[in-house]
Design a protein around this motif. Structure first.
Motif, mmCIF file in Angstrom:
data_model
loop_
_atom_site.group_PDB
_atom_site.id
_atom_site.type_symbol
_atom_site.label_atom_id
_atom_site.label_comp_id
_atom_site.label_asym_id
_atom_site.label_seq_id
_atom_site.Cartn_x
_atom_site.Cartn_y
_atom_site.Cartn_z
ATOM 1 N N ALA A 65 48.247 -6.426 31.830
ATOM 2 C CA ALA A 65 48.404 -6.145 33.266
ATOM 3 C C ALA A 65 49.260 -7.211 33.948
ATOM 4 N N GLY A 66 49.766 -8.165 33.167
ATOM 5 C CA GLY A 66 50.658 -9.180 33.714
ATOM 6 C C GLY A 66 49.981 -10.335 34.409
ATOM 7 N N GLU A 67 48.662 -10.513 34.185
ATOM 8 C CA GLU A 67 47.946 -11.587 34.887
ATOM 9 C C GLU A 67 48.442 -12.980 34.492
ATOM 10 N N GLN A 68 49.082 -13.096 33.324
ATOM 11 C CA GLN A 68 49.593 -14.403 32.893
ATOM 12 C C GLN A 68 50.756 -14.879 33.753
ATOM 13 N N HIS A 69 51.313 -13.962 34.553
ATOM 14 C CA HIS A 69 52.444 -14.324 35.419
ATOM 15 C C HIS A 69 52.010 -14.610 36.857
ATOM 16 N N LYS A 70 50.713 -14.479 37.122
ATOM 17 C CA LYS A 70 50.224 -14.765 38.469
ATOM 18 C C LYS A 70 50.214 -16.271 38.717
ATOM 19 N N ARG A 71 50.416 -16.638 39.975
ATOM 20 C CA ARG A 71 50.486 -18.051 40.336
ATOM 21 C C ARG A 71 49.230 -18.803 39.917
ATOM 22 N N GLU A 72 48.059 -18.150 40.041
ATOM 23 C CA GLU A 72 46.800 -18.823 39.682
ATOM 24 C C GLU A 72 46.811 -19.282 38.229
ATOM 25 N N PHE A 73 47.379 -18.441 37.348
ATOM 26 C CA PHE A 73 47.411 -18.826 35.939
ATOM 27 C C PHE A 73 48.588 -19.742 35.629
ATOM 28 N N LEU A 74 49.718 -19.530 36.283
ATOM 29 C CA LEU A 74 50.873 -20.396 36.044
ATOM 30 C C LEU A 74 50.595 -21.835 36.459
ATOM 31 N N ALA A 125 30.831 -17.234 11.561
ATOM 32 C CA ALA A 125 31.638 -17.567 12.742
ATOM 33 C C ALA A 125 32.809 -16.600 12.902
ATOM 34 N N SER A 126 33.423 -16.213 11.786
ATOM 35 C CA SER A 126 34.538 -15.267 11.852
ATOM 36 C C SER A 126 34.062 -13.930 12.382
ATOM 37 N N MET A 127 32.930 -13.476 11.879
ATOM 38 C CA MET A 127 32.389 -12.199 12.321
ATOM 39 C C MET A 127 32.010 -12.242 13.797
ATOM 40 N N LYS A 128 31.462 -13.368 14.247
ATOM 41 C CA LYS A 128 31.105 -13.509 15.654
ATOM 42 C C LYS A 128 32.347 -13.486 16.543
ATOM 43 N N ALA A 129 33.410 -14.164 16.111
ATOM 44 C CA ALA A 129 34.640 -14.202 16.905
ATOM 45 C C ALA A 129 35.276 -12.822 16.989
ATOM 46 N N LEU A 130 35.307 -12.103 15.870
ATOM 47 C CA LEU A 130 35.880 -10.756 15.861
ATOM 48 C C LEU A 130 35.049 -9.811 16.730
ATOM 49 N N ALA A 131 33.730 -9.947 16.660
ATOM 50 C CA ALA A 131 32.854 -9.106 17.481
ATOM 51 C C ALA A 131 33.034 -9.430 18.966
ATOM 52 N N PHE A 132 33.237 -10.692 19.268
ATOM 53 C CA PHE A 132 33.443 -11.120 20.656
ATOM 54 C C PHE A 132 34.669 -10.420 21.241
ATOM 55 N N LEU A 133 35.768 -10.432 20.506
ATOM 56 C CA LEU A 133 36.975 -9.774 20.997
ATOM 57 C C LEU A 133 36.862 -8.258 20.939
ATOM 58 N N GLY A 134 35.924 -7.765 20.150
ATOM 59 C CA GLY A 134 35.721 -6.326 20.076
ATOM 60 C C GLY A 134 35.004 -5.758 21.285
ATOM 61 N N SER A 135 34.457 -6.626 22.126
ATOM 62 C CA SER A 135 33.774 -6.175 23.350
ATOM 63 C C SER A 135 34.824 -6.002 24.443
ATOM 64 N N ASN A 136 35.517 -4.892 24.408
ATOM 65 C CA ASN A 136 36.689 -4.701 25.264
ATOM 66 C C ASN A 136 36.371 -4.679 26.754
ATOM 67 N N SER A 137 35.115 -4.447 27.111
ATOM 68 C CA SER A 137 34.785 -4.346 28.534
ATOM 69 C C SER A 137 35.102 -5.642 29.279
ATOM 70 N N MET A 138 35.030 -6.783 28.568
ATOM 71 C CA MET A 138 35.263 -8.050 29.246
ATOM 72 C C MET A 138 36.717 -8.176 29.692
ATOM 73 N N PHE A 139 37.615 -7.438 29.077
ATOM 74 C CA PHE A 139 39.017 -7.595 29.390
ATOM 75 C C PHE A 139 39.455 -6.787 30.599
ATOM 76 N N ASP A 140 38.518 -6.109 31.233
ATOM 77 C CA ASP A 140 38.820 -5.411 32.469
ATOM 78 C C ASP A 140 38.748 -6.340 33.678
ATOM 79 N N LYS A 141 38.156 -7.511 33.458
ATOM 80 C CA LYS A 141 37.978 -8.458 34.562
ATOM 81 C C LYS A 141 39.326 -9.030 35.009
ATOM 82 N N LYS A 142 39.516 -9.173 36.296
ATOM 83 C CA LYS A 142 40.737 -9.749 36.845
ATOM 84 C C LYS A 142 40.474 -11.160 37.330
ATOM 85 N N ILE A 143 41.484 -12.013 37.227
ATOM 86 C CA ILE A 143 41.301 -13.345 37.781
ATOM 87 C C ILE A 143 41.388 -13.259 39.296
ATOM 88 N N GLU A 144 40.565 -14.036 39.937
ATOM 89 C CA GLU A 144 40.507 -14.004 41.404
ATOM 90 C C GLU A 144 41.528 -14.961 42.002
#
Length: 210
Positions: free
Chosen positions: A35-44, A191-210
């Motif tokens: 969604a381009g959030e990496q280009h927002k001033r807050e993240f830059l 640890a590998s399985m936990k990390a992969l499962a963590f990223l597999g929870s796609n709902s967290m990636f709907d969050k926007k930075i404020e």
């Protein structure tokens, strides 16, 4: 508490694997790069390069995934070989991953999955390079459990994520037995399985930075 700014990416996975290995406490701050959030001033303001991941530890911000692995490994005293020869090997593989494996495998993903117009010639060329990388890794793993010897290190973590998705890239590791065993060995680590499962929870990636 440390904060990890990232998304569902290969380089974010690297850092998560190390955080899970060390049971480190951290807060994950999703940056939706699609969604381009990496280009927002807050993240830059956090990373002017506009790239994830970034690790915030107190007032310090560490960028570049392999540099984050090095910083974390020193902080947590984990994944750094004590033997000078193995340590040198680890450094070489971190640079190899950043200069060779990462760029070429990333371009394969782009032309194979993301590009609006196909470029068969580029894809064929890049897959040829990737297959040489796969064979090189297989050769270096002969007689070894891990890439620098008997000890699991951040070099292994840095190399694992792109190879873990070789099917997605249209690559094969069939017949490269040393690499197949290495991938299985790392992939079944808790640890590998936990990390992969963590990223597999796609709902967290709907969050926007404020």
């Amino acid at each position: 508490m440390m904060q990890l700014f990232g998304y569902d990416t290969i380089n974010t996975l690297k850092v998560l694997m190390l955080l899970m290995e060390t049971d480190a406490e951290f807060e994950f701050v999703p940056i939706n790069i699609r969604a381009g959030e990496q280009h927002k001033r807050e993240f830059l303001d956090i990373n002017p390069a506009g790239k994830v991941p970034v690790l915030r530890d107190g007032s310090q911000h560490q960028t570049e995934s392999n540099a984050i692995l090095m910083s974390l490994a020193h902080k947590m005293n984990w994944g750094l070989p004590e033997d000078p020869k193995e340590y040198g090997c680890m450094i070489s593989w971190l640079f190899y991953q950043a200069s060779t494996q990462g760029p070429h495998f990333g371009q394969i993903e782009y032309w194979n999955k993301l590009a609006k117009q196909p470029n068969t010639r580029a894809l064929t060329h890049l897959r040829t390079i990737a297959n040489r990388t796969i064979q090189h890794l297989d050769d270096q793993l002969k007689g070894r459990q891990f890439i620098c010897g008997k000890n699991y290190s951040i070099a292994d973590i840095s190399l694992f994520p792109w190879l873990h998705i070789h099917d997605h890239l249209g690559l094969t590791i069939k017949g490269v037995n040393n690499l197949e065993l290495w991938l299985e060995r790392i992939g079944r680590r808790p640890a590998s399985m936990k990390a992969l499962a963590f990223l597999g929870s796609n709902s967290m990636f709907d969050k926007k930075i404020e």
